[in-house]
Design an enzyme around this catalytic site. Sequence first.
Site, PDB file in Angstrom:
ATOM      1  N   ILE A  14      13.741  -4.301   0.164  1.00  0.00           N
ATOM      2  CA  ILE A  14      14.620  -5.221  -0.515  1.00  0.00           C
ATOM      3  C   ILE A  14      14.727  -4.798  -1.955  1.00  0.00           C
ATOM      4  O   ILE A  14      15.489  -5.506  -2.725  1.00  0.00           O
ATOM      5  CB  ILE A  14      13.553  -6.770  -0.493  1.00  0.00           C
ATOM      6  CG1 ILE A  14      14.528  -7.901  -0.941  1.00  0.00           C
ATOM      7  CG2 ILE A  14      12.319  -6.519  -1.439  1.00  0.00           C
ATOM      8  CD1 ILE A  14      13.683  -9.128  -0.214  1.00  0.00           C
ATOM      9  N   ARG A  15      14.225  -3.725  -2.161  1.00  0.00           N
ATOM     10  CA  ARG A  15      14.278  -3.191  -3.749  1.00  0.00           C
ATOM     11  C   ARG A  15      14.197  -1.686  -3.558  1.00  0.00           C
ATOM     12  O   ARG A  15      13.683  -1.198  -2.525  1.00  0.00           O
ATOM     13  CB  ARG A  15      13.400  -3.783  -4.503  1.00  0.00           C
ATOM     14  CG  ARG A  15      11.929  -3.488  -4.283  1.00  0.00           C
ATOM     15  CD  ARG A  15      10.876  -3.598  -5.237  1.00  0.00           C
ATOM     16  NE  ARG A  15       9.431  -3.481  -4.669  1.00  0.00           N
ATOM     17  CZ  ARG A  15       8.875  -2.557  -4.655  1.00  0.00           C
ATOM     18  NH1 ARG A  15       9.561  -1.513  -5.276  1.00  0.00           N
ATOM     19  NH2 ARG A  15       7.792  -2.158  -3.886  1.00  0.00           N
ATOM     20  N   LYS A  28       2.765 -12.754  15.001  1.00  0.00           N
ATOM     21  CA  LYS A  28       2.790 -11.705  15.636  1.00  0.00           C
ATOM     22  C   LYS A  28       2.822 -12.066  17.302  1.00  0.00           C
ATOM     23  O   LYS A  28       3.465 -11.267  18.097  1.00  0.00           O
ATOM     24  CB  LYS A  28       1.557 -10.871  15.473  1.00  0.00           C
ATOM     25  CG  LYS A  28       1.479 -10.295  13.961  1.00  0.00           C
ATOM     26  CD  LYS A  28       2.584  -9.358  13.971  1.00  0.00           C
ATOM     27  CE  LYS A  28       2.493  -8.657  12.448  1.00  0.00           C
ATOM     28  NZ  LYS A  28       3.860  -7.812  12.441  1.00  0.00           N
ATOM     29  N   GLY A  53      11.608  -2.381   5.723  1.00  0.00           N
ATOM     30  CA  GLY A  53      10.010  -2.411   4.839  1.00  0.00           C
ATOM     31  C   GLY A  53       9.649  -0.922   4.286  1.00  0.00           C
ATOM     32  O   GLY A  53       8.327  -0.590   4.681  1.00  0.00           O
ATOM     33  N   TYR A  88       0.242 -15.529  10.190  1.00  0.00           N
ATOM     34  CA  TYR A  88       0.534 -14.281  10.530  1.00  0.00           C
ATOM     35  C   TYR A  88       0.410 -13.875  12.244  1.00  0.00           C
ATOM     36  O   TYR A  88       1.234 -13.375  12.614  1.00  0.00           O
ATOM     37  CB  TYR A  88      -0.330 -13.286   9.801  1.00  0.00           C
ATOM     38  CG  TYR A  88      -0.396 -11.916   9.913  1.00  0.00           C
ATOM     39  CD1 TYR A  88      -1.409 -11.306  10.703  1.00  0.00           C
ATOM     40  CD2 TYR A  88       0.840 -11.067   9.617  1.00  0.00           C
ATOM     41  CE1 TYR A  88      -1.242  -9.704  10.933  1.00  0.00           C
ATOM     42  CE2 TYR A  88       0.816  -9.930   9.575  1.00  0.00           C
ATOM     43  CZ  TYR A  88       0.030  -9.231  10.455  1.00  0.00           C
ATOM     44  OH  TYR A  88      -0.041  -7.812  10.595  1.00  0.00           O
ATOM     45  N   LEU A 113       9.166   0.470   1.764  1.00  0.00           N
ATOM     46  CA  LEU A 113       8.494   0.590   0.468  1.00  0.00           C
ATOM     47  C   LEU A 113       6.918   0.395   0.942  1.00  0.00           C
ATOM     48  O   LEU A 113       5.957   0.252  -0.088  1.00  0.00           O
ATOM     49  CB  LEU A 113       8.775  -0.024  -0.561  1.00  0.00           C
ATOM     50  CG  LEU A 113      10.400   0.767  -1.031  1.00  0.00           C
ATOM     51  CD1 LEU A 113      10.804   0.097  -2.301  1.00  0.00           C
ATOM     52  CD2 LEU A 113      10.382   2.038  -1.314  1.00  0.00           C
ATOM     53  N   GLY A 114       6.648  -0.127   2.075  1.00  0.00           N
ATOM     54  CA  GLY A 114       5.214  -0.800   2.307  1.00  0.00           C
ATOM     55  C   GLY A 114       4.314   0.133   2.808  1.00  0.00           C
ATOM     56  O   GLY A 114       4.622   1.366   2.522  1.00  0.00           O
ATOM     57  N   GLN A 115       3.096  -0.321   2.919  1.00  0.00           N
ATOM     58  CA  GLN A 115       1.974   0.507   3.190  1.00  0.00           C
ATOM     59  C   GLN A 115       2.364   1.520   4.559  1.00  0.00           C
ATOM     60  O   GLN A 115       2.029   2.867   4.253  1.00  0.00           O
ATOM     61  CB  GLN A 115       0.782  -0.293   3.575  1.00  0.00           C
ATOM     62  CG  GLN A 115      -0.379   0.773   3.796  1.00  0.00           C
ATOM     63  CD  GLN A 115      -1.632   0.053   4.689  1.00  0.00           C
ATOM     64  OE1 GLN A 115      -1.543  -0.756   5.346  1.00  0.00           O
ATOM     65  NE2 GLN A 115      -2.846   0.709   4.545  1.00  0.00           N
TER      66      GLN A 115
HETATM   67  C1  VAH Z   1      -3.712  -7.467   7.684  1.00  0.00           C
HETATM   68  N1  VAH Z   1      -3.608  -5.160   7.537  1.00  0.00           N
HETATM   69  O1  VAH Z   1      -4.759  -7.388   7.207  1.00  0.00           O
HETATM   70  C2  VAH Z   1      -2.796  -6.314   8.120  1.00  0.00           C
HETATM   71  C3  VAH Z   1      -3.379  -6.011   9.448  1.00  0.00           C
HETATM   72  C4  VAH Z   1      -4.852  -5.903  11.373  1.00  0.00           C
HETATM   73  C5  VAH Z   1      -4.768  -6.279   9.968  1.00  0.00           C
HETATM   74  O2  VAH Z   1      -2.444  -6.785  10.552  1.00  0.00           O
HETATM   75  O3  VAH Z   1      -2.990  -8.493   7.525  1.00  0.00           O
END
Ligand code: VAH
Length: 318
Positions: free
Chosen positions: A35-36, A145, A8, A141, A10-12
């Site tokens: 992935i790119r 986690k 990851g 999500y 290239l992510g934030q």
């Molecule tokens: C989101 N920036 O908003 C992420 C993070 C606590 C938030 O996990 O999904």
Amino acid sequence: MKKILVTGALGQIGSELVTKLRETYGKENVIGTDIRKKDDHNEVDGPFEIVDVTDYDRLFEVCKTYHVDTLMHLAALLSAKAEAIPKKAWELNMGGLVNALEVARELNLQFFTPSSIGAFGPNTPKDETPQDTIQRPTTMYGINKVAGELLCDYYYSRFGVDTRGVRFPGLISYVTPPGGGTTDYSVEIYYEAVKNKSYTSYIAEGTYMDMMYMPDALNAIIQLMEADVSKLEHRNAFNITSISVEPADFEKAIQKYIPTFKLSYDVDPVRQKIADSWPNRIDCSTARKEWDFKAEYDLDKMTKDMLEKLEAKLAIEG
Ligand code: VAH
């Protein structure tokens, strides 16, 4: 940590973590993967490989080829995106994590992956949320986690993999905008303040969430991974935060530098429901005790730096 592979990249978080790690451990010792490739990818920046984390053999091959000793796994879909495509989110967030943990087990790698305040749910205590408490998240999500935290602890206790993680709050940065998160408004507001002196928040006034400036997040990752293992009673994952803020707090902080800045609201019910299920402020005393966690940026210091850096960045981009 001597030779580190980041998924990851290239992510934030990944884009800035790779830069920070290269400054700390040497350019050639940090392999970025995603992935790119970036459109303007430049080999001089350091090694980069295309890796889809759902492809175990490819991830194993790249880690083995580069003789890495540390795997930092960041590739994942964030909360709002995951809510829109939950099955894909499960496949990527959990399939990718299991692959990464298996590679770490097979090659005896130290391992980092972030959890999130999203690992808590509506019946978690909302204020000074304890390190050890009920975790019944109501988002895909959050389920990813919590399952991820349990998996990482399992790979430590069952196989001896040195897994470590933090529960990140919303992260604010000016380098790579986030994508698909619930807390993204906290980044957009700064861009819009500089560009248009106004912003319409999709999160309602009075909605408190934990937030942190990216430099503090990067320092926390390195500090935890370098921490004395004998002091770690916990592993996956440590509560860390810097500030607990609501949209109006950002408005006041920005108006100190841009007095004409105006904030309005147009609430997105999907992301508001997610935000309402998360804590107002989590307790970080365990991270402070076990590895001396400390955030340097408060709201004003972050706002000053964000606005200065974005003024410069947006002037160049035109
Ligand atoms: C989101 N920036 O908003 C992420 C993070 C606590 C938030 O996990 O999904």
